[in-house]
Design a protein around this motif. Structure first.
Motif, PDB file in Angstrom:
ATOM      1  N   GLY A 100       0.708  -1.368  -0.108  1.00 28.15           N
ATOM      2  CA  GLY A 100       0.035  -0.014   0.100  1.00 28.15           C
ATOM      3  C   GLY A 100       0.846   1.282  -0.025  1.00 28.15           C
ATOM      4  O   GLY A 100       2.034   1.208   0.353  1.00 28.15           O
ATOM      5  N   ALA A 101       0.144   2.367  -0.530  1.00 30.95           N
ATOM      6  CA  ALA A 101       1.005   3.503  -0.498  1.00 30.95           C
ATOM      7  C   ALA A 101       1.241   4.176   1.038  1.00 30.95           C
ATOM      8  O   ALA A 101       2.376   4.941   1.125  1.00 30.95           O
ATOM      9  CB  ALA A 101       0.041   4.685  -1.366  1.00 30.95           C
ATOM     10  N   LYS A 102       0.382   3.746   1.755  1.00 31.01           N
ATOM     11  CA  LYS A 102       0.673   3.995   3.149  1.00 31.01           C
ATOM     12  C   LYS A 102       1.888   3.500   3.520  1.00 31.01           C
ATOM     13  O   LYS A 102       2.640   4.267   4.311  1.00 31.01           O
ATOM     14  CB  LYS A 102      -0.477   3.422   4.039  1.00 31.01           C
ATOM     15  N   ILE A 105       4.677   5.745   2.044  1.00 31.02           N
ATOM     16  CA  ILE A 105       4.871   6.803   2.720  1.00 31.02           C
ATOM     17  C   ILE A 105       5.772   6.939   4.042  1.00 31.02           C
ATOM     18  O   ILE A 105       6.616   7.429   4.172  1.00 31.02           O
ATOM     19  CB  ILE A 105       3.701   7.773   2.886  1.00 31.02           C
ATOM     20  N   TRP A 126      -4.158  14.532   4.220  1.00 27.20           N
ATOM     21  CA  TRP A 126      -4.541  13.174   4.618  1.00 27.20           C
ATOM     22  C   TRP A 126      -4.131  12.904   6.054  1.00 27.20           C
ATOM     23  O   TRP A 126      -2.771  12.899   6.271  1.00 27.20           O
ATOM     24  CB  TRP A 126      -4.035  12.451   3.601  1.00 27.20           C
ATOM     25  N   TYR A 129      -0.617  11.350   7.101  1.00 26.63           N
ATOM     26  CA  TYR A 129       0.695  12.093   7.042  1.00 26.63           C
ATOM     27  C   TYR A 129       1.503  12.573   8.429  1.00 26.63           C
ATOM     28  O   TYR A 129       2.661  12.404   8.752  1.00 26.63           O
ATOM     29  CB  TYR A 129       0.658  13.184   6.080  1.00 26.63           C
ATOM     30  N   SER A 172      -0.766  15.839  -1.378  1.00 25.29           N
ATOM     31  CA  SER A 172      -1.470  14.919  -2.333  1.00 25.29           C
ATOM     32  C   SER A 172      -2.187  15.904  -3.495  1.00 25.29           C
ATOM     33  O   SER A 172      -2.752  16.656  -3.273  1.00 25.29           O
ATOM     34  CB  SER A 172      -2.568  14.142  -2.070  1.00 25.29           C
ATOM     35  N   ASN A 176      -6.777  14.414  -1.102  1.00 25.73           N
ATOM     36  CA  ASN A 176      -7.510  13.836  -0.049  1.00 25.73           C
ATOM     37  C   ASN A 176      -7.262  14.676   1.249  1.00 25.73           C
ATOM     38  O   ASN A 176      -6.174  14.578   1.748  1.00 25.73           O
ATOM     39  CB  ASN A 176      -7.153  12.297  -0.014  1.00 25.73           C
ATOM     40  N   ASP A 205       2.073  12.868  -3.737  1.00 25.49           N
ATOM     41  CA  ASP A 205       1.234  11.685  -3.536  1.00 25.49           C
ATOM     42  C   ASP A 205       0.254  11.776  -4.589  1.00 25.49           C
ATOM     43  O   ASP A 205      -0.616  12.626  -4.671  1.00 25.49           O
ATOM     44  CB  ASP A 205       0.566  11.707  -2.215  1.00 25.49           C
ATOM     45  N   ILE A 207      -1.660   9.253  -5.757  1.00 25.32           N
ATOM     46  CA  ILE A 207      -2.586   7.923  -5.942  1.00 25.32           C
ATOM     47  C   ILE A 207      -4.051   8.316  -6.173  1.00 25.32           C
ATOM     48  O   ILE A 207      -4.565   7.363  -7.005  1.00 25.32           O
ATOM     49  CB  ILE A 207      -2.643   7.489  -4.425  1.00 25.32           C
ATOM     50  N   TYR A 208      -4.430   9.478  -6.348  1.00 24.56           N
ATOM     51  CA  TYR A 208      -5.796   9.868  -7.043  1.00 24.56           C
ATOM     52  C   TYR A 208      -5.611  10.294  -8.583  1.00 24.56           C
ATOM     53  O   TYR A 208      -6.442  10.916  -8.960  1.00 24.56           O
ATOM     54  CB  TYR A 208      -6.717  10.877  -6.260  1.00 24.56           C
ATOM     55  N   SER A 238      -4.390   1.195  -5.256  1.00 21.36           N
ATOM     56  CA  SER A 238      -5.950   1.134  -4.499  1.00 21.36           C
ATOM     57  C   SER A 238      -7.162   2.097  -5.261  1.00 21.36           C
ATOM     58  O   SER A 238      -8.065   1.571  -5.213  1.00 21.36           O
ATOM     59  CB  SER A 238      -5.947   1.949  -3.253  1.00 21.36           C
ATOM     60  N   LYS A 239      -6.790   3.359  -5.618  1.00 24.14           N
ATOM     61  CA  LYS A 239      -7.861   3.985  -6.168  1.00 24.14           C
ATOM     62  C   LYS A 239      -8.205   3.956  -7.531  1.00 24.14           C
ATOM     63  O   LYS A 239      -9.176   3.715  -8.036  1.00 24.14           O
ATOM     64  CB  LYS A 239      -7.597   5.612  -5.719  1.00 24.14           C
ATOM     65  N   ARG A 247      -3.605  -4.239  -1.350  1.00 26.56           N
ATOM     66  CA  ARG A 247      -2.452  -3.465  -0.844  1.00 26.56           C
ATOM     67  C   ARG A 247      -1.326  -3.430  -1.555  1.00 26.56           C
ATOM     68  O   ARG A 247      -0.201  -4.193  -1.368  1.00 26.56           O
ATOM     69  CB  ARG A 247      -1.930  -4.300   0.686  1.00 26.56           C
ATOM     70  N   LEU A 248      -1.512  -2.440  -2.417  1.00 27.95           N
ATOM     71  CA  LEU A 248      -0.390  -2.490  -3.487  1.00 27.95           C
ATOM     72  C   LEU A 248      -0.137  -0.987  -3.838  1.00 27.95           C
ATOM     73  O   LEU A 248      -0.877  -0.247  -4.544  1.00 27.95           O
ATOM     74  CB  LEU A 248      -0.641  -3.223  -4.753  1.00 27.95           C
ATOM     75  N   TYR A 325     -14.004  13.221  -2.509  1.00 28.00           N
ATOM     76  CA  TYR A 325     -14.342  13.645  -1.278  1.00 28.00           C
ATOM     77  C   TYR A 325     -15.062  15.161  -1.512  1.00 28.00           C
ATOM     78  O   TYR A 325     -14.436  15.808  -2.592  1.00 28.00           O
ATOM     79  CB  TYR A 325     -13.191  13.729  -0.602  1.00 28.00           C
TER      80      TYR A 325
END
Ligand code: PMP
Ligand code: GLU
Length: 399
Positions: A100-102, A105, A126, A129, A172, A176, A205, A207-208, A238-239, A247-248, A325
């Protein structure tokens, strides 16, 4: 909290997004009719060609430990994808795949930050962070953007808060929780400022990246040569590919940072799941049509929620250009009451809306904001319409 726990975990904030999702789930299990829009994850299923690749990976024997930074074929596929979608030149060796990107980070922050180093966080940011920066004993410094400025900070605002201890900036885009998207020109101006501060690093970031309604390709900070050596590009599956459970995630970074993250990960988790990685190869190299189809739906939902939120007296919102969001201002209700509830802050508001309105939203404090709450519109139009109606009714009771 047990007294024998470390200071590290005792002081850590629980993830507000995951906490709210957990409470909503528990209330639903008790039979309450809660509509939960707290967690940010596509409600679509992973595209079929990606699932098929995962099934094939199992049959082909991809069941062993993987190289710590990821399979060579996945790192190569990501390098090609970064060129195709983001106009970024990275070699496979500069790419580290994580759970995961989490985790990506966390690897970067733990690899760069010493105790007392300052981490600038354009706010709203987010939730994780700040928690990850705290874990690394860094000092988070919030740089506030307002709803009037579409929640974007300027290079001058960031530069004004830089000191000799500033080590890292994390942001990001699309953002987010605000949905704001930094344009090519805005990132170019940021790059020009950062080039004057070569000891400051930036996690960008993305990811979106695909969930972007501007009609222009998502801009990357790392495309500006003057700052390429200072930027760590974070992304994940993920997104854009509806793969939250797989989880990648990954980074693309200067080689020495990639090597540090490889070392960090080698002692904490090892390489991520073999099957998910092979699914990732299919996602990175395959058709983007399912992604584009999903984005069409997200855009329709954004327009619907924007219209409905604007019909609720007291709510102030921007028009988000990306992600999924709304981060809207509810400060007009502060000081108001209903029954035993008094609303003085976003946390009071999200608690009230959960118990009284039966909707799960996340308070803005967790994102570094004192006026707003977050709604994820990754849900059906039917659910979104119901949520906005419940929101309107619950807010109308406050006086
Ligand atoms: N960055 C941002 C901005 C996010 O919203 C998320 C979603 N959880 C992540 C990183 C982490 O994503 P994941 O760990 O699922 O790849
Ligand atoms: N990124 C999502 C969110 O913000 C997933 C939950 C999380 O990991 O925080 O809701």
């Amino acid at each position: 909290m047990n007294q024998h726990l470390s200071d590290r975990i005792t002081h850590m904030q629980e993830s507000a997004t995951l906490k709210m999702a957990k409470i909503s789930r528990e209330l639903k299990a008790q039979g309450q009719d809660i509509i939960d829009l707290s967690i940010g994850e596509p409600d679509f299923d992973t595209p079929q060609h990606i699932k098929d690749a995962a099934k094939k990976a199992i049959d082909d024997g991809y069941t062993h430990y993987t190289p710590v930074p990821g399979y060579p074929e996945l790192r190569k596929a990501i390098a090609v994808k970064l060129k195709r979608d983001n106009n970024l030149d990275y070699t496979p060796e500069q790419i580290v795949v994580s759970t995961g990107a989490k985790q990506s980070i966390a690897n970067v922050v733990l690899s760069l930050i010493n105790a007392g180093d300052e981490v600038l966080l354009p706010a709203p940011y987010w939730v994780s962070y700040s928690a990850i920066a705290d874990l690394a004993e860094g000092k988070s410094i919030e740089v506030h953007a307002s709803i009037e400025n579409d929640f974007k900070v300027t290079p001058a605002q960031l530069e004004a808060l830089m000191t000799s201890k500033t080590k890292l900036i994390i942001f990001s885009s699309p953002c987010n929780p605000t949905g704001s998207v930094y344009s090519y020109e805005e990132l170019q101006a940021l790059a020009q400022m950062l080039a004057k501060h070569p000891n400051v690093y930036v996690i960008c970031d993305e990811i979106y990246e695909f969930i972007n309604y501007t009609g222009k390709p998502n801009a990357s900070l790392a495309q500006f040569p003057e700052v390429k050596d200072q930027v760590i590009t974070v992304n994940g599956f993920s997104k854009g590919f509806a793969m939250t459970g797989w989880r990648l995630g990954y980074i693309a970074a200067p080689l020495w940072i990639a090597q540090a993250c490889d070392k960090m990960q080698g002692q904490i988790t090892s390489g991520t799941c073999s099957i998910a990685q092979m699914a990732g190869v299919a996602a990175a190299t395959g058709t983007l049509q399912p992604t584009y189809d999903m984005v069409v739906q997200f855009r329709k939902r954004r327009d619907l929620v924007y219209k409905l939120l604007n019909e609720i007296p007291g709510i102030k919102t921007n028009l988000p250009e990306g992600a999924f969001y709304f981060f809207f201002d509810v400060s007009a209700f502060f000081g108001k009451k209903y029954g035993d509830y008094t609303i003085n802050c976003p946390e009071d508001m999200s608690g009230y809306l959960l118990r009284e309105g039966k909707i799960g939203l996340v308070n803005g404090e967790a994102f570094g904001d004192k006026n707003c709450i977050r709604l994820s519109y990754a849900a059906s139009e039917d659910k979104l319409t119901k949520v906005c109606s419940r929101l309107k009714d619950a807010l109308a009771k406050l006086s």
